[in-house]
Design a protein around this motif. Sequence first.
Motif, PDB file in Angstrom:
ATOM      1  N   ALA A 152      30.081  66.580   4.427  1.00  0.00           N
ATOM      2  CA  ALA A 152      29.025  67.592   4.295  1.00  0.00           C
ATOM      3  C   ALA A 152      27.910  67.094   3.371  1.00  0.00           C
ATOM      4  N   MET A 153      28.296  66.458   2.267  1.00  0.00           N
ATOM      5  CA  MET A 153      27.277  65.945   1.332  1.00  0.00           C
ATOM      6  C   MET A 153      26.425  64.874   2.010  1.00  0.00           C
ATOM      7  N   LEU A 154      27.083  63.949   2.707  1.00  0.00           N
ATOM      8  CA  LEU A 154      26.348  62.868   3.362  1.00  0.00           C
ATOM      9  C   LEU A 154      25.484  63.390   4.511  1.00  0.00           C
ATOM     10  N   ALA A 155      25.956  64.434   5.179  1.00  0.00           N
ATOM     11  CA  ALA A 155      25.172  65.010   6.282  1.00  0.00           C
ATOM     12  C   ALA A 155      23.882  65.622   5.733  1.00  0.00           C
ATOM     13  N   CYS A 156      23.979  66.285   4.590  1.00  0.00           N
ATOM     14  CA  CYS A 156      22.775  66.827   3.952  1.00  0.00           C
ATOM     15  C   CYS A 156      21.817  65.694   3.613  1.00  0.00           C
ATOM     16  N   ALA A 157      22.374  64.659   2.967  1.00  0.00           N
ATOM     17  CA  ALA A 157      21.537  63.526   2.559  1.00  0.00           C
ATOM     18  C   ALA A 157      20.846  62.909   3.776  1.00  0.00           C
ATOM     19  N   ARG A 158      21.573  62.846   4.874  1.00  0.00           N
ATOM     20  CA  ARG A 158      21.049  62.201   6.073  1.00  0.00           C
ATOM     21  C   ARG A 158      19.816  62.912   6.629  1.00  0.00           C
ATOM     22  N   ILE A 159      19.828  64.249   6.537  1.00  0.00           N
ATOM     23  CA  ILE A 159      18.682  64.993   7.079  1.00  0.00           C
ATOM     24  C   ILE A 159      17.692  65.400   5.979  1.00  0.00           C
ATOM     25  N   GLY A 160      17.927  64.912   4.776  1.00  0.00           N
ATOM     26  CA  GLY A 160      16.974  65.172   3.693  1.00  0.00           C
ATOM     27  C   GLY A 160      17.090  66.553   3.080  1.00  0.00           C
ATOM     28  N   ALA A 161      18.183  67.271   3.408  1.00  0.00           N
ATOM     29  CA  ALA A 161      18.416  68.573   2.774  1.00  0.00           C
ATOM     30  C   ALA A 161      19.128  68.319   1.445  1.00  0.00           C
ATOM     31  N   MET A 162      18.936  69.198   0.489  1.00  0.00           N
ATOM     32  CA  MET A 162      19.579  68.993  -0.809  1.00  0.00           C
ATOM     33  C   MET A 162      20.885  69.748  -0.837  1.00  0.00           C
ATOM     34  N   HIS A 163      21.940  69.082  -1.340  1.00  0.00           N
ATOM     35  CA  HIS A 163      23.160  69.870  -1.510  1.00  0.00           C
ATOM     36  C   HIS A 163      23.269  70.356  -2.937  1.00  0.00           C
ATOM     37  N   SER A 164      23.975  71.473  -3.065  1.00  0.00           N
ATOM     38  CA  SER A 164      24.311  71.991  -4.381  1.00  0.00           C
ATOM     39  C   SER A 164      25.806  72.261  -4.312  1.00  0.00           C
ATOM     40  N   VAL A 165      26.586  71.329  -4.846  1.00  0.00           N
ATOM     41  CA  VAL A 165      28.036  71.470  -4.770  1.00  0.00           C
ATOM     42  C   VAL A 165      28.487  72.333  -5.946  1.00  0.00           C
ATOM     43  N   VAL A 166      29.297  73.340  -5.638  1.00  0.00           N
ATOM     44  CA  VAL A 166      29.783  74.242  -6.676  1.00  0.00           C
ATOM     45  C   VAL A 166      31.297  74.048  -6.773  1.00  0.00           C
ATOM     46  N   PHE A 167      31.764  73.718  -7.952  1.00  0.00           N
ATOM     47  CA  PHE A 167      33.188  73.443  -8.181  1.00  0.00           C
ATOM     48  C   PHE A 167      34.051  74.570  -7.587  1.00  0.00           C
ATOM     49  N   GLY A 168      35.124  74.187  -6.894  1.00  0.00           N
ATOM     50  CA  GLY A 168      36.001  75.137  -6.212  1.00  0.00           C
ATOM     51  C   GLY A 168      36.626  76.169  -7.140  1.00  0.00           C
ATOM     52  N   GLY A 169      36.742  75.838  -8.426  1.00  0.00           N
ATOM     53  CA  GLY A 169      37.350  76.767  -9.373  1.00  0.00           C
ATOM     54  C   GLY A 169      36.363  77.767  -9.954  1.00  0.00           C
ATOM     55  N   PHE A 170      35.091  77.701  -9.538  1.00  0.00           N
ATOM     56  CA  PHE A 170      34.135  78.661 -10.087  1.00  0.00           C
ATOM     57  C   PHE A 170      34.266  80.019  -9.421  1.00  0.00           C
ATOM     58  N   SER A 171      34.011  81.051 -10.214  1.00  0.00           N
ATOM     59  CA  SER A 171      34.155  82.436  -9.765  1.00  0.00           C
ATOM     60  C   SER A 171      33.045  82.801  -8.787  1.00  0.00           C
ATOM     61  N   PRO A 172      33.251  83.913  -8.047  1.00  0.00           N
ATOM     62  CA  PRO A 172      32.189  84.414  -7.169  1.00  0.00           C
ATOM     63  C   PRO A 172      30.874  84.646  -7.916  1.00  0.00           C
ATOM     64  N   THR A 173      30.954  85.141  -9.147  1.00  0.00           N
ATOM     65  CA  THR A 173      29.724  85.384  -9.921  1.00  0.00           C
ATOM     66  C   THR A 173      28.980  84.073 -10.163  1.00  0.00           C
ATOM     67  N   ALA A 174      29.737  83.042 -10.544  1.00  0.00           N
ATOM     68  CA  ALA A 174      29.121  81.741 -10.824  1.00  0.00           C
ATOM     69  C   ALA A 174      28.531  81.146  -9.540  1.00  0.00           C
ATOM     70  N   LEU A 175      29.248  81.270  -8.436  1.00  0.00           N
ATOM     71  CA  LEU A 175      28.751  80.745  -7.163  1.00  0.00           C
ATOM     72  C   LEU A 175      27.461  81.471  -6.775  1.00  0.00           C
TER      73      LEU A 175
END
Length: 656
Positions: A152-175
């Motif tokens: 998913a990260m590389l697919a974003c990079a490939r089309i020039g979209a920016m990814h924002s990866v959010v750690f899996g342990g973060f709460s719904p509020t943080a996400l």
Amino acid sequence: MTEQSPALDNLLTESRTFPPSEEFAARANATPEWYAEADQDREAFWARQAERLHWDTRWSQVLDWSQAPFAKWFTGGKLNVAYNCVDRHVEAGHGDQVAIHWVGEPGDTRDITYAQLKDEVCKAANALTSLGVTANDRVAIQLQMIPEAIVAMLACARIGAMHSVVFGGFSPTALRSRVDDAQAKVVITSDGQYRRGKAAPMKANVDEALAGAESVEKVVVVRRTGDDVPWTQGRDLWWHELVDPQPAEHTPQAFDSEHPLYILYTSGTTGKPKGILHTSGGYLTHVAYTHHAVFDHKPGEDVYWCTADIGWVTGHSYIVYGPLANRVTQVVYEGTPNTPHEGRHWEIIQKYKVSIYYTAPTLIRTFMKWGNDIPAKYDLSSLRVLGSVGEPINPEAWMWYREHIGGNRCPVVDTWWQTETGGIMISPLPGVTHAKPGSAQRPLPGISAKVVDDTGTEVGKGGGGYLVLDKPWPGMLRGIWGDDERYKETYWSRFAEQGFYFAGDGAKYDADGDIWLLGRVDDVMNVSGHRISTTEVESALVSHPTVAEAAVVGATDPTTGQGIVAFVILRGGVAEDEAGGAEAIQALRDHVAKEIGPIAKPRQIMVVPELPKTRSGKIMRRLLRDVAENREIGDVTTLADSSVMDLISSGLKSGK
Ligand code: WTA
């Protein structure tokens, strides 16, 4: 300079050194000459490093610092980051080389070759395009360590979209706050994840986070646990239904060297996380160069394993971008290190013949606690380089790592860097450096760092102060997403006159001029290598109905580096025995986990009648840290009311 813990002071009496073996030095990627070469002409040195990549258009200028502190590297150059990490290796005849040995926590495995990875990335790029994602759009990713996360990260990079990866342990509020801040159009997640042998829901949390999130048009869900998930028709799509049928052909477009690559949020000294912005050409140059030099990586020979999570910068730079740009064969492990047993990592190293292993001091100390006999049961002879990152590593842990994991034969590289620096900045070079247990030692060739005093003057040998970076570097952040002022204020105002980047870390030179990192000097804690701001935890506590005021400090912890200790004042009318009881305290800890994530749960919460404040109302955390670490209370003369500390201490002693 703020106070240091006694444990860190002990670091500085360390005098053992470990020269590289001749055999290692003879084949090492790095050479001692690099330092002088880079000093002589820094830009020419970086231009040579940029040659590691495939550029569709060569740059016209190496560094444009005319709009400092906003840097531009390799201006005029164009490249596609995903092409550099995947396609070019296939084109060079390495399509059959395994890129990823993936190990699922329950024991399932997948080997993915570069040819397969290319197909997957192309399909995912086509899938994102079919959803209307175009260059510069933001895609949020909350996924555990499964191959789709990397795809998913590389697919974003490939089309020039920016990814924002959010750690899996973060709460719904943080996400949610991250999705809103970046105005993400698409969110990619999974049905659930395996943690400690159990399937935990992920999609349900994402749904909770996204209720009413206006920017989000589609949610793509990877099936992993197979558990039932809530579904929003018209918004939600299964990854396998969306991605699998896509064509595996996709022509990568070349983007400007300064095209944004990703945003990654990190804690600062205020409650609001900062969206650190990284761009393409300079960043990829920096991470490819450092992965090559610091880990001595040899493509096609080594098997590399970085145990970080892609939710943190180490996962971005040293699982995805640097290693893949260098044609790595790497292990990616989904789960926890003690599932189903405490030898899991060593079993994986033995099975895949891992030769380079990169982990965090907190985990090394945990392994020490579990016992020497556990790694001793496995064949770890394939290992040849060991790395550490995330917090200062104490000499004992360093020595244990070298002896019990590295068989006294592998160089240990203690790498200092930050989300903001993009890549490793200060580290020994294996095969070159005479290593010292617990010291990151020297800025890498091409990097410049100094230890300065309050006035910005460099301290001498044996002196301590603040770590600054005094020259721009290719992987540096290009700003804070949507907040140029905060970028200037946070990093460039402390030593504005000198134009230094202020890292927020204390450091010291030893008698040889080597650098020792001493931990944060601001209100940022480092818990198991995770950055958490005291203010963030304080805000979470105060948002609970029983809490009137809260102060949080990081107290030295033998395993996690620092532990979160909170002092709370209850609201008037809330009976202390009710709200201060074990259950109520547990409820507060859970509340913090819900607001931020389990990593931010205080280790200890103490109910107090008052907090120590200066006359201007600033909480004196230094004094609270003394309490939390069971030390004698320091100087209280600047307190507005100097009896407060007596009140706190006597209250705690009487067990309240
Ligand atoms: C700390 C992680 C001492 C430091 C890559 C820094 C370290 C913060 C080391 C960045 C190290 C990281 N020795 N301290 N080798 N590596 N740190 O952004 O305080 O999650 O400022 O990046 O971790 O944490 P971040």
